[in-house]
Write an enzyme that holds these catalytic residues in place. Structure first.
Site, PDB file in Angstrom:
ATOM      1  N   LYS A 310      93.254  34.129   3.933  1.00 47.49           N
ATOM      2  CA  LYS A 310      92.588  33.846   2.674  1.00 47.49           C
ATOM      3  C   LYS A 310      92.699  32.360   2.407  1.00 47.49           C
ATOM      4  O   LYS A 310      93.786  31.804   2.487  1.00 47.49           O
ATOM      5  CB  LYS A 310      93.285  34.637   1.573  1.00 47.49           C
ATOM      6  CG  LYS A 310      92.510  34.698   0.298  1.00 47.49           C
ATOM      7  CD  LYS A 310      92.964  35.905  -0.497  1.00 47.49           C
ATOM      8  CE  LYS A 310      93.493  35.497  -1.857  1.00 47.49           C
ATOM      9  NZ  LYS A 310      94.202  36.612  -2.488  1.00 47.49           N
ATOM     10  N   PHE A 313      88.877  29.569  -1.314  1.00 50.96           N
ATOM     11  CA  PHE A 313      87.612  29.982  -1.905  1.00 50.96           C
ATOM     12  C   PHE A 313      87.192  31.394  -1.548  1.00 50.96           C
ATOM     13  O   PHE A 313      86.141  31.842  -1.914  1.00 50.96           O
ATOM     14  CB  PHE A 313      86.506  29.003  -1.513  1.00 50.96           C
ATOM     15  CG  PHE A 313      86.805  27.610  -1.947  1.00 50.96           C
ATOM     16  CD1 PHE A 313      86.372  27.158  -3.177  1.00 50.96           C
ATOM     17  CD2 PHE A 313      87.559  26.760  -1.151  1.00 50.96           C
ATOM     18  CE1 PHE A 313      86.671  25.882  -3.598  1.00 50.96           C
ATOM     19  CE2 PHE A 313      87.856  25.480  -1.565  1.00 50.96           C
ATOM     20  CZ  PHE A 313      87.410  25.037  -2.800  1.00 50.96           C
ATOM     21  N   GLY A 314      88.030  32.063  -0.812  1.00 51.15           N
ATOM     22  CA  GLY A 314      87.685  33.421  -0.445  1.00 51.15           C
ATOM     23  C   GLY A 314      88.341  33.794   0.868  1.00 51.15           C
ATOM     24  O   GLY A 314      89.108  33.016   1.440  1.00 51.15           O
ATOM     25  N   VAL A 316      88.642  34.857   4.876  1.00 52.43           N
ATOM     26  CA  VAL A 316      88.058  34.350   6.113  1.00 52.43           C
ATOM     27  C   VAL A 316      88.166  35.406   7.205  1.00 52.43           C
ATOM     28  O   VAL A 316      89.222  36.007   7.395  1.00 52.43           O
ATOM     29  CB  VAL A 316      88.774  33.063   6.563  1.00 52.43           C
ATOM     30  CG1 VAL A 316      88.085  32.484   7.790  1.00 52.43           C
ATOM     31  CG2 VAL A 316      88.793  32.039   5.447  1.00 52.43           C
ATOM     32  N   LYS A 330      83.570  32.583   6.090  1.00 53.44           N
ATOM     33  CA  LYS A 330      84.253  32.531   4.791  1.00 53.44           C
ATOM     34  C   LYS A 330      83.411  33.295   3.788  1.00 53.44           C
ATOM     35  O   LYS A 330      82.245  32.984   3.567  1.00 53.44           O
ATOM     36  CB  LYS A 330      84.436  31.082   4.357  1.00 53.44           C
ATOM     37  CG  LYS A 330      85.196  30.941   3.072  1.00 53.44           C
ATOM     38  CD  LYS A 330      85.780  29.551   2.907  1.00 53.44           C
ATOM     39  CE  LYS A 330      87.113  29.423   3.575  1.00 53.44           C
ATOM     40  NZ  LYS A 330      87.825  28.189   3.276  1.00 53.44           N
ATOM     41  N   ASP A 427      91.567  18.678  -1.664  1.00 61.15           N
ATOM     42  CA  ASP A 427      92.598  19.684  -1.404  1.00 61.15           C
ATOM     43  C   ASP A 427      93.138  19.552   0.023  1.00 61.15           C
ATOM     44  O   ASP A 427      93.263  20.530   0.747  1.00 61.15           O
ATOM     45  CB  ASP A 427      92.055  21.094  -1.671  1.00 61.15           C
ATOM     46  CG  ASP A 427      93.166  22.129  -1.846  1.00 61.15           C
ATOM     47  OD1 ASP A 427      94.338  21.719  -1.993  1.00 61.15           O
ATOM     48  OD2 ASP A 427      92.871  23.334  -1.825  1.00 61.15           O
TER      49      ASP A 427
END
Ligand SMILES: *[C@@H]1O[C@H](CO)[C@@H](O)[C@H](O)[C@H]1NC(C)=O
Ligand SMILES: *[C@@H]1O[C@H](CO)[C@@H](O)[C@H](O)[C@H]1NC(C)=O
Ligand SMILES: *[C@@H]1O[C@H](CO)[C@@H](O)[C@H](O)[C@H]1NC(C)=O
Ligand SMILES: *[C@@H]1O[C@H](CO)[C@@H](O)[C@H](O)[C@H]1NC(C)=O
Ligand SMILES: *[C@@H]1O[C@H](CO)[C@@H](O)[C@H](O)[C@H]1NC(C)=O
Ligand SMILES: *[C@@H]1O[C@H](CO)[C@@H](O)[C@H](O)[C@H]1NC(C)=O
Ligand SMILES: *[C@@H]1O[C@H](CO)[C@@H](O)[C@H](O)[C@H]1NC(C)=O
Ligand SMILES: *[C@@H]1O[C@H](CO)[C@@H](O)[C@H](O)[C@H]1NC(C)=O
Ligand SMILES: *[C@@H]1O[C@H](CO)[C@@H](O)[C@H](O)[C@H]1NC(C)=O
Ligand SMILES: *[C@@H]1O[C@H](CO)[C@@H](O)[C@H](O)[C@H]1NC(C)=O
Ligand SMILES: *[C@@H]1O[C@H](CO)[C@@H](O)[C@H](O)[C@H]1NC(C)=O
Ligand SMILES: *[C@@H]1O[C@H](CO)[C@@H](O)[C@H](O)[C@H]1NC(C)=O
Length: 629
Positions: A310, A313-314, A316, A330, A427
């Site tokens: 994970k 953003f979501g 994988v 993703k 990030d």
């Protein structure tokens, strides 16, 4: 228009929740009241053995709670291992491993010890020489507070704080929870409440599931009261006991994301890209658009088996196209601030960014609710997987690490300068650096701000996204981001790569060293930067070179953004050893130990050096303070 801002709010919350997922804590207590042992005696051997299998034993159970024992009295060792609910297996496993390792290091001869800690999740590791399962222990207690003062109306603050904490305790212990005595979600809660004209309060509480509801309530109440007695005017803190844990902050941290009393928030500004426009560039869009069916069959319908993990953003998934090409997909969370057209536009733009040190975005798929990004598959996991695991770390020699630093530098340089978009990553962290078959680094998750429709040109944002520990001071405190905030994160990465240590912990019971950046600064002042070097590379590296890299890392984490070099300067400094390096000033997030009085506990004085006596003190209440600035 009205509809749009409504969607935006959705997006906003979603983004907020998923991005703030890694703020570390470590509340560790060694206890000698039940006995001590000679290093390497049978008890110690059992202790090491049981801790070495703990991560596997915890993740093998879906409830993420494990209790057990090995050996025969008097050398029998009892253990409890637990991760917060909804952790990923690998995140839980890493947390237990890291925590166990540090307990072994910090509690050399105490027969009983526990630590609540973690970065991307919260986990508990405890061992003892007596049975512990099902029994409530109220001592020893660990207490940590943030020295920053609240500076708001205390009365108003107290009302919200008290209401939030007591409603959380009631919530945990009144819901006749369906979770069993071996399920870590039995007594878990996180919450958020806004203080008028001030910040949000985020809080998290948990008990081990083996104790009774009554015991859990007692334990949590005591924690909350303890905090209230000692530290009311401060900006946050942690109170931990063997069976229960309480933490609160004025910012969101992992877990504390369930929403209570969510206020309506203004929509983020959304801009469309001037660079590409789907109606103008129909062809390009087609070439990067995948049919949902293609992706479904490539990933066996997003089967659990294909799940790689994970990200921010979501989830994988790994997949294989009909022609044999391996891909990583993703699956973006269903809410996003953008409409279809903008989303496509941005993917087309980001897909044009191509560099050997960036994970290639092959395309997207968009059908109904489903938003997918299709990437090249990168086989050797991520940098954190190697760097922060004591065994895996030994596979990365200095040549590899230097190559990884070089590759990351070039990747960011491309994003900042060489691509016409001037992308700020926002990030950068070890888990976003993937490694290909030859262990070359590839930066992932770049351009997500664009894909998600956040304006990259606005230099000030109300919501800070990113990962704590890697975020620059001006970003955390004022929401200001720039290429120099990426430089700060990059500096933290260099220091982590060389030391094999995470820049984690605002919170460590160790009063002298509160994070990696502080540690490095102290070494700099002592002229002993070589002490930072990971023992597994110390043999094969050129010390002068590594020390130069550390020096460059230190320049990147300077408190003042203008003191930090640009990526192109960093690139020159790394590749040309004849370039003289400026003398660094103290870094951002350098922890200072300040004088002052605390009603409850002992504070560390500057220069006090033995953290052990502190970390291992027993009945006496121990309080650690942390200075965020
Ligand atoms: C583990 O927990 C179970 C259930 O509470 C208990 O029956 C068992 O005795 C515990 N094991 C140890 C070694 O404490
Ligand atoms: C943990 O699991 C291992 C197998 O992976 C087993 O050998 C060991 O006994 C277990 N530990 C305890 C305390 O049950
Ligand atoms: C703080 O808030 C309370 C309640 O709203 C109010 O009565 C009090 O005057 C305020 N105190 C200050 C110093 O503003
Ligand atoms: C206290 O919390 C409850 C539930 O969380 C909420 O309904 C109530 O409005 C809060 N009261 C105050 C004064 O904040
Ligand atoms: C643990 O409890 C949660 C919440 O009650 C539940 O959804 C989950 O299925 C439980 N897991 C196990 C292994 O019992
Ligand atoms: C522990 O979890 C297992 C499933 O993982 C379940 O079958 C068992 O009943 C649970 N035991 C207790 C004491 O809740
Ligand atoms: C409080 O949290 C909510 C929800 O995450 C967010 O929308 C809001 O902006 C936060 N308020 C402050 C003052 O940070
Ligand atoms: C794309 O270009 C067309 C034609 O120039 C224009 O009508 C449309 O508004 C543009 N769309 C976006 C999202 O910019
Ligand atoms: C995926 O699911 C669809 C129905 O949603 C089904 O028709 C198809 O056969 C499944 N494909 C695979 C590879 O499981
Ligand atoms: C396989 O298909 C993908 C997507 O259409 C394409 O990008 C890739 O080049 C193909 N690979 C081979 C080996 O043909
Ligand atoms: C990296 O991946 C390649 C190909 O999958 C593999 O042969 C190699 O052993 C991996 N290297 C490491 C250090 O895991
Ligand atoms: C336990 O630790 C304290 C503080 O370090 C020390 O004073 C005491 O003597 C120790 N007790 C035993 C039994 O070792």
């Amino acid at each position: 228009m009205a509809k749009k801002s409504c969607e935006s709010v959705h997006f906003f919350l979603f983004f907020f929740v998923i991005s703030f997922n890694a703020i570390s804590v470590s509340a560790q207590t060694c206890d000698n009241t039940t006995g001590t042992f000679e290093p390497d005696n049978p008890y110690d051997k059992n202790r090491r053995l049981i801790l070495s299998t703990l991560a596997t034993n915890v993740t093998a159970l879906t409830g993420y709670y494990f209790n057990g024992s090995i050996g025969i009295a008097p050398d029998e060792v009892y253990t409890i291992g637990m991760c917060a609910p909804a952790s990923e297996d690998h995140v839980c496993s890493l947390c237990i491993k890291t925590t166990s390792e540090s307990l072994l290091q910090n509690c050399p001869n105490q027969a009983d010890a526990f630590s609540w800690s973690g970065e991307e999740t919260l986990c508990l590791v405890r061992y003892s020489n007596r049975p512990i399962s099902g029994l409530l222990n109220m001592t020893p207690r660990g207490a940590i507070y943030n020295t920053g003062e609240l500076n708001t109306n205390q009365t108003e603050f107290d009302i919200v704080w008290t209401n939030l904490t007591s409603s959380m305790i009631t919530g945990i212990t009144s819901s006749s929870s369906s979770s069993g005595a071996n399920n870590s979600s039995k007594y878990y809660s996180d919450g958020l409440a806004p203080v008028p004209d001030f910040k949000n309060i985020s809080a998290m509480m948990q008990c081990t599931p083996d104790v009774s509801t009554e015991d859990c309530r007692t334990c949590l109440r005591t924690n909350v009261d303890d905090y209230g007695h000692c530290c009311r005017k401060y900006q946050g803190g942690v109170i931990s006991r063997p069976n229960c844990f309480f933490r609160w902050e004025t910012y969101s941290f992992d877990g504390a994301t369930d929403q209570i009393n969510l206020p309506k928030s203004p929509p983020p500004s959304i801009t469309t890209s001037p660079v590409a426009n789907i109606t103008k560039n129909g062809k390009i869009a087609e070439s990067v658009q995948f049919d949902l069916k293609t992706i479904e069959s490539a990933t066996s319908n997003f089967s659990e088996h294909n799940k790689l993990g994970k990200g921010g953003f979501g989830e994988v998934y790994k997949g294989m196209l009909m022609n044999g090409t391996e891909i990583a997909v993703k699956r973006l969370s269903k809410t996003s601030g953008q409409g279809e057209v903008e989303f496509k536009n941005e993917v087309v733009v980001v897909a044009k960014l191509q560099h050997i040190n960036l994970v290639r975005l092959l395309g997207f798929s968009l059908q109904g609710e489903e938003k997918l990004l299709v990437y090249e598959f990168v086989p050797n996991k991520s940098l954190d997987y190697f760097l922060f695991d004591p065994m895996m770390r030994t596979q990365l020699d200095w040549t590899m690490r230097r190559n990884i630093i070089g590759g990351i530098t070039r990747g960011i340089l491309y994003l900042h300068q060489d691509s016409r978009l001037k992308i700020i990553h926002r990030d950068l962290k070890a888990s976003n650096i993937l490694l290909d078959a030859d262990m070359n680094p590839k930066i992932s998750d770049f351009g997500m701000a664009r894909i998600f429709g956040m304006d990259q040109t606005v230099a000030n944002t109300a919501r800070v996204v990113g990962t704590f520990g890697y975020m620059s001071p001006e970003y955390v405190t004022h929401g200001q981001f720039s290429m120099k905030s990426d430089v700060y994160s990059f500096g933290v990465l260099i220091l982590e790569i060389i030391s094999g240590k995470k820049n984690s912990s605002f919170y460590q019971m160790d009063g002298l060293v509160n994070n990696l950046v502080t540690y490095v600064w102290r070494l700099w002042e002592n002229k002993s930067l070589h002490d930072l070097i990971d023992p597994s590379i110390i043999e094969d590296c050129k010390h002068d070179e590594v020390v130069r890299y550390i020096h460059i890392g230190l320049l990147c984490v300077q408190e003042n953004p203008t003191e930090r070099p640009t990526m192109s300067t960093i690139h020159q400094m790394l590749t040309t050893s004849s370039i003289a390096l400026p003398v660094p000033l103290p870094p951002g997030f350098f922890f200072r130990n300040e004088q002052g009085l605390n009603p409850l506990g002992q504070r560390l004085e500057p220069g006090q050096s033995t953290s052990k006596s502190f970390a291992c003190s027993v009945d006496e209440a121990t309080i650690t303070e942390v200075n965020p600035r």
